[in-house]
Design an enzyme around this catalytic site. Structure first.
Site, mmCIF file in Angstrom:
data_model
loop_
_atom_site.group_PDB
_atom_site.id
_atom_site.type_symbol
_atom_site.label_atom_id
_atom_site.label_comp_id
_atom_site.label_asym_id
_atom_site.label_seq_id
_atom_site.Cartn_x
_atom_site.Cartn_y
_atom_site.Cartn_z
ATOM 1 C CG ASP A 74 7.139 -9.943 -15.833
ATOM 2 O OD1 ASP A 74 8.486 -9.996 -14.687
ATOM 3 O OD2 ASP A 74 6.965 -9.189 -15.976
ATOM 4 C CB SER A 125 2.220 -8.208 1.262
ATOM 5 O OG SER A 125 3.007 -6.894 2.964
ATOM 6 C CE LYS A 161 0.234 -9.894 -2.208
ATOM 7 N NZ LYS A 161 1.003 -10.897 -3.905
ATOM 8 N NE ARG A 185 1.318 5.912 3.312
ATOM 9 C CZ ARG A 185 3.188 5.197 2.407
ATOM 10 N NH1 ARG A 185 3.593 5.674 1.349
ATOM 11 N NH2 ARG A 185 3.762 3.590 3.250
ATOM 12 C CE1 TYR A 207 -0.210 -6.304 -2.488
ATOM 13 C CE2 TYR A 207 0.030 -4.629 -0.266
ATOM 14 C CZ TYR A 207 1.054 -6.303 -1.291
ATOM 15 O OH TYR A 207 1.723 -7.114 -1.247
ATOM 16 C CG PHE A 209 7.884 -13.098 -7.485
ATOM 17 C CD1 PHE A 209 8.111 -12.528 -6.071
ATOM 18 C CD2 PHE A 209 9.504 -13.999 -7.755
ATOM 19 C CE1 PHE A 209 9.073 -13.585 -5.113
ATOM 20 C CE2 PHE A 209 9.925 -14.699 -6.979
ATOM 21 C CZ PHE A 209 10.320 -14.491 -6.103
#
Ligand code: UFG
Length: 344
Positions: free
Chosen positions: A33, A127, A156, A298, A152, A83
């Site tokens: 990480d 996702s 994916k 939103r 984003y 991840f």
């Protein structure tokens, strides 16, 4: 000897919970990480929780030389769980290159290293964002992907395609992409959980911060959607259940005879809950009213999405066990433990 697993992004929210589940299942995990979206104290908390030392490498998964060193030091790596990615949808619209570079670059480095070092197994974090606003509910893995609403989301989709192409090219890699629905909750020990930097984007950490007095009120983003109570519906999956799905995915990959394999699996509860249901359930488990207001919608929010999680059960033998109530109770316990820590 226990099998070595590299957990890229293992100091983060889902990664840290998966680290614990791997250890409990007899694996030997090590964390990689850069702590760009995690705090170093996570390592101390993991030590306290597992009563074991934690092996970790601090650095950037995009840095091929660093990754070479990590893999060289570890030796015989059985699998990698990846991840390590940026995940703020709004920020990705403002800084697309940051997202493309980090999220895609790190996967490319990893796949090259896995091939060079003959590391056979990969579990990748995807996702449900890839489904966009689905035409049919619940969504199965064969529900068509929709054009991504954000850089984003696009990373994916692209990463899923890169893994598929790599496997199609007969690289000796067995991979599963897990499409997470909405992760929430925390470890029941209260020792690890989500640590949002700044104002949380996600509903559950915002709710717990309002209840703890860190923020004044929650704004519900719209209440005139065509849903039963007018608020958006999501499939909230407890992070401990989600972590366990990674262990199941790894076990499944290890048992496959072929050396080349790719699959995609939804990880959700199969149930949808509205924002108002989350608020009401939180009020019940915390025993206190939540200060909220109804605000405008939103941009980019999907009205309703929840999983068909049958494939996870059939293929990797996983089903969610914990409820929305469990998750909110655990998230609240975690938030309270942070408050205690701050006041010490
Ligand atoms: N919401 C509010 N107020 C808030 C925050 C959220 O009303 O302050 C609502 C949202 O409108 C939405 C629901 O709570 O209806 C859940 O919102 P989150 O931001 O927690 O989650 P999203 O479903 O928008 O996003 C999540 C992940 C993304 C992923 C996406 C896929 O955070 O990484 O699911 O659909 F891309």
């Amino acid at each position: 000897m226990s099998k070595k697993i590299l957990v890229l992004g293992g100091a983060g929210y889902i990664g840290s919970h998966t680290y614990v589940e791997l250890l409990e299942s007899g694996y030997d995990p090590a964390i990689v990480d850069d702590f760009s979206n995690a705090e170093h104290k996570v390592i101390e908390r993991l030590k306290a929780l597992t009563q074991r030392d934690v092996r970790f490498y601090e650095g950037d998964c995009n840095d091929a030389a660093f990754m070479e060193k990590v893999i060289g030091t570890e030796g015989d790596v059985h699998a990698v769980i990846h991840f390590a990615a940026f995940k703020a949808v709004g920020e990705s619209v403002e800084k697309p290159l940051k997202y493309y570079e980090n999220n895609i670059g790190s996967l490319l480095v990893l796949l090259n290293k896995m091939t060079a070092h003959q590391i056979p197994h990969l579990v990748f974090s995807s996702s449900c964002t890839v489904y966009g606003e689905p035409d049919k509910l619940p969504v199965t893995e064969s529900t068509p992907r929709k054009p991504a609403e954000s850089p984003y989301g696009n990373t994916k989709q692209i990463c899923e395609d890169i893994i598929a192409d790599c496997v199609r090219s007969k690289a000796a890699i067995k991979a599963i992409a897990l499409r997470y629905f909405n992760p929430m909750g925390a470890h029941p020990s209260g020792l690890i959980g989500e640590l949002p930097i700044g104002a949380p984007n996600n509903l559950v950490p915002f709710v717990t911060q309002v209840a703890a007095g860190v923020r004044e009120k929650l704004t519900v983003f719209g209440n005139d959607y065509p849903t039963p109570d007018g608020t958006c519906v999501r499939d909230y999956i407890h992070v401990v259940d989600l972590a366990k799905a990674h262990v199941k995915a790894l076990e499944h990959l290890s048992h496959l005879n072929e050396s080349n394999h790719y699959d995609i699996i939804n990880i959700g509860t199969g149930e949808g809950n509205s924002v108002m249901e989350v608020i009401k359930t939180f009020e019940k488990v915390s025993g206190q009213p939540l200060n909220y207001v109804i605000g405008p919608k939103r941009d980019g929010d999907v009205e309703t999405v929840y999983a068909n999680a049958d494939k996870a059960k059939q293929v990797i033998g996983w089903t969610s066990e914990l409820t929305l109530e469990d998750g909110l109770r655990d998230a609240w316990r975690w938030q309270q433990s942070l408050k205690e820590e701050d006041s010490q």
